[in-house]
Design a protein around this motif. Structure first.
Motif, PDB file in Angstrom:
ATOM      1  N   UNK A 247      -6.516  11.201   4.109  1.00 25.85           N
ATOM      2  CA  UNK A 247      -6.221  11.424   2.693  1.00 25.85           C
ATOM      3  C   UNK A 247      -7.070  10.497   1.809  1.00 25.85           C
ATOM      4  N   UNK A 248      -7.506   9.391   2.368  1.00 28.15           N
ATOM      5  CA  UNK A 248      -8.180   8.382   1.549  1.00 28.15           C
ATOM      6  C   UNK A 248      -9.672   8.230   1.847  1.00 28.15           C
TER       7      UNK A 248
ATOM      8  N   UNK B 231      -8.972   3.601   0.322  1.00 28.26           N
ATOM      9  CA  UNK B 231      -7.619   3.037   0.328  1.00 28.26           C
ATOM     10  C   UNK B 231      -7.115   3.076   1.763  1.00 28.26           C
ATOM     11  N   UNK B 232      -6.303   2.115   2.125  1.00 24.65           N
ATOM     12  CA  UNK B 232      -5.789   2.090   3.489  1.00 24.65           C
ATOM     13  C   UNK B 232      -4.299   1.881   3.494  1.00 24.65           C
ATOM     14  N   UNK B 233      -3.658   2.430   4.489  1.00 23.21           N
ATOM     15  CA  UNK B 233      -2.231   2.200   4.632  1.00 23.21           C
ATOM     16  C   UNK B 233      -1.863   2.302   6.104  1.00 23.21           C
TER      17      UNK B 233
ATOM     18  N   UNK C 196      -6.157   7.447  -8.344  1.00 25.27           N
ATOM     19  CA  UNK C 196      -4.811   6.981  -8.708  1.00 25.27           C
ATOM     20  C   UNK C 196      -4.530   7.110 -10.210  1.00 25.27           C
TER      21      UNK C 196
ATOM     22  N   UNK D 161      -2.514 -11.947  -5.658  1.00 24.83           N
ATOM     23  CA  UNK D 161      -3.619 -11.140  -6.182  1.00 24.83           C
ATOM     24  C   UNK D 161      -3.492  -9.677  -5.784  1.00 24.83           C
ATOM     25  N   UNK D 162      -2.292  -9.223  -5.595  1.00 26.96           N
ATOM     26  CA  UNK D 162      -2.091  -7.853  -5.107  1.00 26.96           C
ATOM     27  C   UNK D 162      -2.571  -6.797  -6.112  1.00 26.96           C
ATOM     28  N   UNK D 163      -2.227  -6.958  -7.367  1.00 25.84           N
ATOM     29  CA  UNK D 163      -2.602  -5.958  -8.378  1.00 25.84           C
ATOM     30  C   UNK D 163      -3.951  -6.231  -9.022  1.00 25.84           C
TER      31      UNK D 163
ATOM     32  N   UNK E  61       0.806  -1.237   0.000  1.00 25.37           N
ATOM     33  CA  UNK E  61       0.000   0.000   0.000  1.00 25.37           C
ATOM     34  C   UNK E  61       0.835   1.280   0.000  1.00 25.37           C
TER      35      UNK E  61
ATOM     36  N   UNK F 134      -5.415   5.326 -12.637  1.00 24.24           N
ATOM     37  CA  UNK F 134      -5.210   4.046 -13.327  1.00 24.24           C
ATOM     38  C   UNK F 134      -6.148   3.020 -12.698  1.00 24.24           C
ATOM     39  N   UNK F 135      -6.329   1.899 -13.377  1.00 24.86           N
ATOM     40  CA  UNK F 135      -7.102   0.809 -12.793  1.00 24.86           C
ATOM     41  C   UNK F 135      -6.402   0.376 -11.515  1.00 24.86           C
ATOM     42  N   UNK F 136      -7.082   0.421 -10.413  1.00 22.81           N
ATOM     43  CA  UNK F 136      -6.445   0.022  -9.153  1.00 22.81           C
ATOM     44  C   UNK F 136      -7.444  -0.812  -8.356  1.00 22.81           C
ATOM     45  N   UNK F 137      -7.611  -2.075  -8.766  1.00 21.71           N
ATOM     46  CA  UNK F 137      -8.585  -2.921  -8.061  1.00 21.71           C
ATOM     47  C   UNK F 137      -8.239  -3.033  -6.582  1.00 21.71           C
TER      48      UNK F 137
ATOM     49  N   UNK G  34      -1.222  12.655   5.662  1.00 22.28           N
ATOM     50  CA  UNK G  34      -1.813  13.603   6.617  1.00 22.28           C
ATOM     51  C   UNK G  34      -1.698  13.007   8.020  1.00 22.28           C
TER      52      UNK G  34
ATOM     53  N   UNK H  35      -7.084  -4.445  -3.206  1.00 25.39           N
ATOM     54  CA  UNK H  35      -6.152  -5.527  -2.941  1.00 25.39           C
ATOM     55  C   UNK H  35      -6.158  -5.873  -1.461  1.00 25.39           C
TER      56      UNK H  35
ATOM     57  N   UNK I 283       5.164   6.705   8.191  1.00 25.21           N
ATOM     58  CA  UNK I 283       5.334   5.254   8.183  1.00 25.21           C
ATOM     59  C   UNK I 283       6.719   4.975   7.615  1.00 25.21           C
TER      60      UNK I 283
END
Lengths: 274, 294
Positions: B218-219, B208-210, B251, A170-172, A83, B253-256, A99, B258, A103
């Motif tokens: 931000x997400x 989205x998560x991080x 993003x 299956x990451x992408x 991520x 672009x295609x960003x399925x 924000x 994950x 990390x």
């Protein structure tokens, strides 16, 4: 590393921010109680223990610090690449600032310093605490060798994602219905995207512990993705994009979503010539 | 396989219960009985106040429009009475994830509507964790499933299907293959056949998560919406399409997701819980259309 050593990586206080309460520690069994829903990601890479500490200062939002002991540098690096949306080197061996969040990874540690709200003072404190933790970790870890095999031309650097658990095949995209490549803790795998004139191409490298295991993984993959291998291991998918695969010794390579046949072949050649 | 007399008695009892519920409530409750599952998307650009919390009166109005459209009954009160009976014991299954919980205002609105349908207050509980020990949930005859939509590190997405994970004492048994078989939760005796309404909160979804807590401001974005339906799989399916489209927009672009939120598709194809295929979903959109991402 024991709990005491993890504690020593964190400052007792910083610029008026003080520890809010006793530190919490979580291991393989208890991580679910702490980051419900997120524990599996860390467990998939390999994880020993995390220290969680909150810092408070009157009139300011709380800051939460988590330092994960990921056992090995490759695990810490893998979680960091997961991520990741940008490449920064402000902290540790690679970092990401968002924000109210820093990390980073360093050696076998993955570090998160966050706050729910962002003020100028919080941002300064987050950066300050991250800097102290960074300095407290004495060593550096090696980036897994398979990552260094990625050709650099047109590489989308922030897309590089290292893993050794089959889930991240299956990451992408949802490409694998099963662990066709026999990914285990003994393998080292990396996904990366490459800029093309159209949509980005995706490259998968898997480094196996020996040639026999690599051959098994390759055969299993080709059986599923190339039901007619006599036609060659390069084909168009249902979207008109090119899929290609090769095995060289212990190294498996697959390219998905390539815009042209030549692009797939050229990228494949760069890996085998490197 | 031979069936014992006990098995046949049990089967007969369950069949009679199923028959009871079938005749008490609109056929729409049984998504697979119809060709298409109806999903209502309602949006109001004014629903979020300056502090990011929802305006209760606007949210209340959105909920009323959604339920009347979904049931086809003009009056909100009557619409609720068509799905909740006075003698029901109602568990409102919320979500308390600290970064993005079910809005308190929405919990209050749902409780008010259930009370208005004639259910006694002591027979209503709004809760997330601890429901297995909650006397109302233990005796519940009806469930209302409500949670915000978000991405998730392991299951791809935090969905309505997943919101029932706390109905099991062993959540980790649902983790294999990135939570592929979460739909099994819906067959637990505490859950099976009880869900009267599903509400996926799309006010400020997380796309989205991080980091370890999988959350950063931000997400999230202001989408100002609610997705409402009887078929949780269909509602989740629409919700995930919106998330995927937001990711593509953000993003560039295609960003399925994950990992992929395969549990939604498998809830349809493997577990027959509802319809995930967009062709099997009748989507009704109400209100603000800009940035609808569909």
């Amino acid at each position: 590393m024991n709990s005491k050593s993890l504690t020593e990586l964190l400052p007792a206080e910083h610029s008026g921010w003080k520890t809010a309460n006793e530190d919490n520690f979580y291991d393989n069994e208890s991580l679910y109680n702490y980051i419900d829903g997120g524990a599996e990601l860390y467990l998939s890479y390999g994880f020993n223990k995390v220290i969680s500490r909150n810092y408070i200062k009157p009139g300011q939002p709380e800051i939460r610090v988590d330092v994960f002991d990921m056992i090995k540098p490759r695990n810490a690096y893998g979680v960091y690449t997961h991520s990741r949306e940008k490449i920064e080197h402000n902290f540790g061996q690679g970092s990401q600032t968002l924000i109210g969040a820093v990390l980073f990874w360093k050696d076998m540690y993955y570090v998160s310093v966050i706050s729910q709200s962002e003020t100028d003072e919080v941002t300064k404190a987050i950066y300050g605490i991250a800097r102290i933790i960074d300095s407290s970790i004495p060593g550096e870890g090696k980036i897994p060798g398979v990552v260094k095999l990625l050709p650099e031309d047109n590489l989308v650097a922030e897309s590089v994602t290292y893993f050794h658990h089959p889930v991240w095949l299956n990451y992408f995209a949802w490409l694998f219905e099963d662990n066709y490549l026999n990914i285990t803790k003994e393998t080292s795998a990396v996904w990366a995207k490459y800029e093309t004139t159209r949509k980005r191409a995706m490259l998968l490298l898997v480094q196996y512990p020996d040639e026999h295991t690599a051959r098994l993984g390759f055969n299993s993959f080709t059986k599923y993705f190339f039901p007619n291998p006599e036609n060659g291991l390069i084909t168009k998918d249902i979207n008109g994009r090119w899929l290609s695969s090769r095995l060289g010794g212990k190294l498996f390579v697959a390219i998905f979503n390539a815009p042209y046949k030549d692009f797939a072949i050229a990228l494949m050649d760069k890996i085998h010539n490197s | 396989m031979k069936h014992s007399r006990r098995d046949w008695l049990k089967l007969s009892f369950l069949t009679s219960l199923a028959g009871y519920f079938f005749f008490q409530f609109p056929g729409k409750l049984f998504a697979k009985e119809k060709d298409k599952s109806e999903v209502i998307l309602i949006r109001d650009k004014e629903v979020l106040k300056y502090d990011g919390n929802p305006d209760k009166s606007i949210l209340s109005d959105m909920m009323d429009k959604a339920i009347t459209t979904l049931t086809g009954i003009n009056n909100s009160s009557d619409a609720w009475k068509s799905i909740i009976k006075p003698d029901d014991i109602v568990g409102i299954k919320s979500n308390e994830w600290s970064h993005l919980p079910t809005p308190e205002a929405l919990e209050e609105i749902l409780k008010e509507r259930v009370l208005n349908a004639g259910v006694r207050e002591q027979n209503i509980s709004v809760r997330d964790r601890g429901i297995l020990k909650d006397p109302v949930f233990q005796k519940s005859t009806a469930l209302i499933n409500v949670r915000p939509m978000r991405t998730h590190d392991w299951s791809g997405a935090g969905t309505l299907i997943k919101n029932y994970i706390v109905f099991t004492k062993k959540p980790w048994t649902y983790h294999p293959d990135t939570c592929a078989d979460l739909a099994k939760l819906w067959k637990l005796p505490e859950v099976a056949g009880k869900t009267r309404l599903n509400i996926l909160v799309m006010l400020t979804p997380l796309f989205h998560g991080t980091g370890p807590h999988h959350f950063n401001k931000e997400y999230i974005w202001n989408y100002y919406g609610l997705l409402v339906g009887f078929d949780s799989v269909a509602v989740d399916s629409v919700g995930v399409r919106i998330l995927e489209n937001k990711r593509k927009e953000y993003f560039c672009e295609e960003r399925p997701l994950n990992p992929p939120a395969k549990h939604i598709l498998l809830a349809d194809t493997r577990h027959k819980l509802g319809n995930a295929n967009p062709e099997k979903i009748k989507l009704v959109t109400i209100g603000w259309k800009e940035g609808i991402l569909l």
